[in-house]
Motif scaffolding. Structure first.
Motif, PDB file in Angstrom:
ATOM      1  N   PHE A 116       0.814  -1.213   0.000  1.00 45.82           N
ATOM      2  CA  PHE A 116       0.000   0.000   0.000  1.00 45.82           C
ATOM      3  C   PHE A 116       0.852   1.269   0.000  1.00 45.82           C
ATOM      4  N   VAL A 117       2.145   1.144   0.276  1.00 44.92           N
ATOM      5  CA  VAL A 117       3.004   2.330   0.383  1.00 44.92           C
ATOM      6  C   VAL A 117       3.014   3.066  -0.944  1.00 44.92           C
ATOM      7  N   GLY A 118       2.726   4.377  -0.876  1.00 42.34           N
ATOM      8  CA  GLY A 118       2.694   5.201  -2.075  1.00 42.34           C
ATOM      9  C   GLY A 118       1.325   5.298  -2.713  1.00 42.34           C
ATOM     10  N   GLN A 119       0.337   4.514  -2.281  1.00 44.29           N
ATOM     11  CA  GLN A 119      -1.003   4.546  -2.843  1.00 44.29           C
ATOM     12  C   GLN A 119      -1.793   5.727  -2.268  1.00 44.29           C
ATOM     13  N   ASP A 120      -2.651   6.299  -3.101  1.00 44.63           N
ATOM     14  CA  ASP A 120      -3.471   7.447  -2.696  1.00 44.63           C
ATOM     15  C   ASP A 120      -4.849   6.940  -2.265  1.00 44.63           C
ATOM     16  N   TYR A 121      -5.223   7.207  -1.003  1.00 47.80           N
ATOM     17  CA  TYR A 121      -6.530   6.785  -0.473  1.00 47.80           C
ATOM     18  C   TYR A 121      -7.352   7.998  -0.038  1.00 47.80           C
ATOM     19  N   SER A 122      -7.078   9.149  -0.614  1.00 49.33           N
ATOM     20  CA  SER A 122      -7.813  10.345  -0.210  1.00 49.33           C
ATOM     21  C   SER A 122      -9.278  10.273  -0.603  1.00 49.33           C
ATOM     22  N   PHE A 123      -9.634   9.394  -1.575  1.00 46.27           N
ATOM     23  CA  PHE A 123     -11.039   9.279  -1.987  1.00 46.27           C
ATOM     24  C   PHE A 123     -11.860   8.435  -1.034  1.00 46.27           C
ATOM     25  N   ARG A 124     -11.222   7.729  -0.115  1.00 46.29           N
ATOM     26  CA  ARG A 124     -11.947   6.851   0.806  1.00 46.29           C
ATOM     27  C   ARG A 124     -12.670   7.678   1.877  1.00 46.29           C
ATOM     28  N   ASP A 125     -13.912   7.224   2.201  1.00 44.62           N
ATOM     29  CA  ASP A 125     -14.685   7.925   3.232  1.00 44.62           C
ATOM     30  C   ASP A 125     -14.006   7.832   4.590  1.00 44.62           C
ATOM     31  N   TYR A 126     -13.365   6.675   4.872  1.00 48.11           N
ATOM     32  CA  TYR A 126     -12.757   6.559   6.186  1.00 48.11           C
ATOM     33  C   TYR A 126     -11.601   7.541   6.380  1.00 48.11           C
ATOM     34  N   PHE A 127     -11.011   8.042   5.283  1.00 43.49           N
ATOM     35  CA  PHE A 127      -9.946   9.039   5.404  1.00 43.49           C
ATOM     36  C   PHE A 127     -10.521  10.426   5.686  1.00 43.49           C
ATOM     37  N   THR A 128     -11.477  10.835   4.857  1.00 44.77           N
ATOM     38  CA  THR A 128     -12.036  12.183   5.014  1.00 44.77           C
ATOM     39  C   THR A 128     -12.805  12.310   6.325  1.00 44.77           C
ATOM     40  N   GLU A 129     -13.563  11.270   6.710  1.00 43.55           N
ATOM     41  CA  GLU A 129     -14.335  11.354   7.944  1.00 43.55           C
ATOM     42  C   GLU A 129     -13.422  11.339   9.175  1.00 43.55           C
ATOM     43  N   ALA A 130     -12.328  10.608   9.115  1.00 44.26           N
ATOM     44  CA  ALA A 130     -11.404  10.599  10.252  1.00 44.26           C
ATOM     45  C   ALA A 130     -10.765  11.967  10.459  1.00 44.26           C
ATOM     46  N   LEU A 137     -11.113   0.610   9.925  1.00 40.47           N
ATOM     47  CA  LEU A 137     -11.217   1.417  11.139  1.00 40.47           C
ATOM     48  C   LEU A 137     -10.103   2.453  11.098  1.00 40.47           C
ATOM     49  N   SER A 138     -10.457   3.728  11.119  1.00 37.50           N
ATOM     50  CA  SER A 138      -9.463   4.787  10.972  1.00 37.50           C
ATOM     51  C   SER A 138      -9.523   5.732  12.159  1.00 37.50           C
ATOM     52  N   HIS A 139      -8.377   6.356  12.434  1.00 36.05           N
ATOM     53  CA  HIS A 139      -8.272   7.331  13.533  1.00 36.05           C
ATOM     54  C   HIS A 139      -7.246   8.378  13.128  1.00 36.05           C
ATOM     55  N   ASP A 140      -7.564   9.658  13.404  1.00 36.86           N
ATOM     56  CA  ASP A 140      -6.643  10.716  13.015  1.00 36.86           C
ATOM     57  C   ASP A 140      -5.430  10.738  13.932  1.00 36.86           C
ATOM     58  N   VAL A 141      -4.309  11.197  13.398  1.00 37.14           N
ATOM     59  CA  VAL A 141      -3.061  11.401  14.145  1.00 37.14           C
ATOM     60  C   VAL A 141      -2.815  12.904  14.191  1.00 37.14           C
ATOM     61  N   ILE A 142      -2.771  13.430  15.387  1.00 36.36           N
ATOM     62  CA  ILE A 142      -2.680  14.876  15.530  1.00 36.36           C
ATOM     63  C   ILE A 142      -1.358  15.260  16.179  1.00 36.36           C
ATOM     64  N   ALA A 143      -0.936  16.500  15.909  1.00 36.79           N
ATOM     65  CA  ALA A 143       0.301  17.029  16.485  1.00 36.79           C
ATOM     66  C   ALA A 143       0.025  17.576  17.874  1.00 36.79           C
ATOM     67  N   ALA A 144       1.075  18.079  18.492  1.00 34.84           N
ATOM     68  CA  ALA A 144       0.928  18.620  19.849  1.00 34.84           C
ATOM     69  C   ALA A 144       0.001  19.829  19.865  1.00 34.84           C
ATOM     70  N   ASP A 145      -0.058  20.595  18.752  1.00 40.17           N
ATOM     71  CA  ASP A 145      -0.943  21.767  18.694  1.00 40.17           C
ATOM     72  C   ASP A 145      -2.326  21.411  18.180  1.00 40.17           C
ATOM     73  N   ARG A 146      -2.680  20.110  18.160  1.00 36.54           N
ATOM     74  CA  ARG A 146      -4.007  19.596  17.797  1.00 36.54           C
ATOM     75  C   ARG A 146      -4.286  19.708  16.309  1.00 36.54           C
ATOM     76  N   THR A 147      -3.295  19.987  15.482  1.00 36.93           N
ATOM     77  CA  THR A 147      -3.509  19.996  14.032  1.00 36.93           C
ATOM     78  C   THR A 147      -3.341  18.580  13.498  1.00 36.93           C
ATOM     79  N   PRO A 148      -4.224  18.163  12.571  1.00 39.38           N
ATOM     80  CA  PRO A 148      -4.129  16.793  12.047  1.00 39.38           C
ATOM     81  C   PRO A 148      -2.895  16.608  11.173  1.00 39.38           C
TER      82      PRO A 148
END
Length: 554
Positions: free
Chosen positions: A127-141, A163-174
């Motif tokens: 999957f490395v290098g594949q674009d999954y921006s069209f997936r609902d689980y990406f945009t909704e996460a 099952l997806s979960h966002d990864v955020i920085a210390a300043d709460r930006t995704p």
């Protein structure tokens, strides 16, 4: 005058008996059929509860994987730092985690939806290098923090739950999204073993899981007659599970019960039935008595085995207690030896200072150019006293009680102190030592005394492992990033699988006089500093390697 024909009473009683028998059999069939259906419904309720629980357990475990990984500092660093080696290490970590959690695949998407690390990084369909921006689980996460989607894989072409979960920085930006894909092949295969149709439909009524793969992504089939159906909601998901099976087994059971009832009623009309019943009662009493004796003998045997196991466990506990007492005595001896060593190091300072003063005075009083041999001897005495002074200072510093305060500590002096304390045995064994070049002013978050204790323990273990090794050598390497990684390697025999499995367990040691506490204490000290101590994976034909990681101080 006409007379009525006489009705044969035997025919009347026969017809009445037949009617009563048919009525009894009909009632028996209805009751048995309803009872069998109720029994099947109860069995289905238990079955569907078990399957819902199994499915819920899988969902909870995989959600926990996504949640934990979203807060992992290594994952967050992989999104901030595009270093290929670091991201390859993340892929390897995801691969190990996927095997341990029974996930299908775990992958990490950056802010643009492109996979930067995946557990299948070394496969042809990575999957490395594949674009999954069209997936609902990406945009909704990215919008809501987490998402769930059941879909068909674009590369694997296998259906699964994402099952997806966002990864955020210390300043709460995704920064990106961590995705865990779960496939339910094992669950569906276990459902197919039963004589029932099992499927799970989502909130839209679409079948996503089924014991019949042909129904997947379709709508639930229309209910048919002569079936037993049970449904239940899946906790934690807007899913509905349905179990449906034919009612034919209930019909067959009712027919069998009705036949048995008819046969029993027939037997009741036979006079010999009483005698048969008496024989059955006698046989039942004999069987009950036999079972009672068998159960009593079994209980006696089980109690005997339990007592034997209890005695064996007590003996093993006593043996462990004796060993623990011996280990504590040895620990007390070592503590006393440390106090004596610190006392000797303190007391020897005064004579050393006197010897050095006398040597310096003698060198001053010696006329210039006369007795060069005496001058050289006096110079040697002064150098030796200076060396002994440095050694005793290191011994006294090593014996000091740790303050417990963690702060910036310069690594170079601590390493020099550890090397000096272990130099005697290294020189005796002729061990070659490869040292790294330490950057000036490199500091780590630690405490001086305990850091020296960890370094001394690692060097001593490496030296002891090289006692019977030809051309012994120890390598120290350094990697200075946000974490300062110090690696201690040797060319000794390495670690056996048994030793490696219990390497950091208390009182586990291969040394005849060892306590098995050095690595345990060192690992706890490293954790207290906010770092870690671990053994690198063993490679056949190579020695042992230990990795000490400590936070770098500003």
């Amino acid at each position: 005058m006409q007379t009525r024909p006489r009705v044969d009473s035997r025919l009347l009683w026969g017809a009445l008996t037949a009617i009563l028998l048919i009525a009894a059999l009909s009632v028996s069939f209805l009751i048995s059929y309803r009872g069998a259906l109720n029994e099947r419904e109860r069995a289905q309720s238990v079955q569907i509860a078990s399957r819902v629980q199994a499915l819920e357990s899988v969902l909870m475990r995989q959600r926990a994987v996504a949640t934990v990984l979203s807060d992992d500092s290594t994952i967050r660093e992989g999104l901030l730092n595009p270093d290929p080696d670091h991201r390859r290490a993340i892929s390897q970590k995801l691969d190990r985690l996927r095997a341990e959690t029974d996930s299908a695949v775990i992958y990490l998407l950056d802010r643009a939806g492109v996979a930067v690390a995946a557990s299948n990084w070394n496969e042809a369909r990575s999957f490395v290098g594949q674009d999954y921006s069209f997936r609902d689980y990406f945009t909704e996460a990215l919008l809501r923090g987490e998402a769930t989607q059941f879909a068909l894989g674009t590369i694997s072409h296998r259906a699964g739950l994402y099952l997806s979960h966002d990864v955020i920085a210390a300043d709460r930006t995704p920064l990106g999204v961590i995705v865990v894909k779960v496939e339910f092949d094992h669950l569906e295969a276990s459902w197919r073993q039963a004589n029932a149709l099992t499927y799970v439909a989502d909130a839209a009524g679409q079948i996503i899981l089924s014991s019949d793969p042909a129904l997947r992504f379709g709508t639930p089939p229309l209910p048919r007659r002569a079936t037993v159906s049970t449904q239940a909601m899946v906790p934690g998901a807007d899913w509905r599970m349905v179990v449906t099976e034919p009612a034919a087994p209930a019909f067959y059971a009712a027919a069998l019960t009705t036949g048995s009832v008819g046969f029993g009623l027939t037997l009741l009309g036979v006079a010999a039935g009483f005698r048969l019943r008496a024989r059955r009662q006698a046989a039942r009493r004999a069987e009950e008595e036999r079972r009672y004796r068998a159960d009593l003998e079994l209980a006696v045997d089980e109690r005997t085995r339990a007592l034997s196991d209890e005695m064996r466990e007590r003996r093993e506990t006593e043996a462990r207690l004796h060993q623990l007492q011996a280990d504590m005595v040895q620990a007390n001896k070592l503590a006393a030896l440390g106090q004596i060593t610190a006392g000797v190091a303190h007391e020897v300072n005064q004579p050393l200072a006197t010897i050095r003063l006398l040597a310096e005075t003698g060198s001053t009083l010696l006329p210039v150019g006369q007795s060069p041999e005496v001058a050289e001897n006096l110079s040697t005495i002064m150098r030796m006293t200076e060396r002994i002074t440095r050694i005793t200072q290191q011994l006294r510093g090593f014996a000091r009680k740790a303050t417990g305060h963690v702060g910036p500590v310069e690594l170079a002096p601590a390493l020099d102190a550890a090397l000096m304390l272990t130099a005697t045995r290294r020189e005796t064994q002729g061990i070659a030592l490869d040292l790294p070049v330490l950057p000036p002013g490199l500091c780590v978050m630690a405490e001086t005394v305990r850091l020296e204790q960890v370094l001394v323990n690692l060097l001593q273990n490496a030296q002891e492992a090289l006692s019977d090794t030809p051309a012994p050598r120890i390598w120290l390497t350094l990697e200075a990033g946000d974490l300062v990684r110090l690696t201690v390697s040797d060319n000794g025999p390495g670690l056996s699988p048994e030793v490696e499995a219990q390497l950091f367990m208390p009182f586990a040691t291969t040394k005849p006089q060892g306590l098995g506490l050095g690595l345990v204490i060192s690992q706890e000290i490293a954790r207290d500093f906010g770092g870690s101590l671990r053994a690198a994976p063993q490679v056949a034909g190579q020695g042992a390697t230990f990795i000490l990681e400590l936070p770098r101080a500003a």
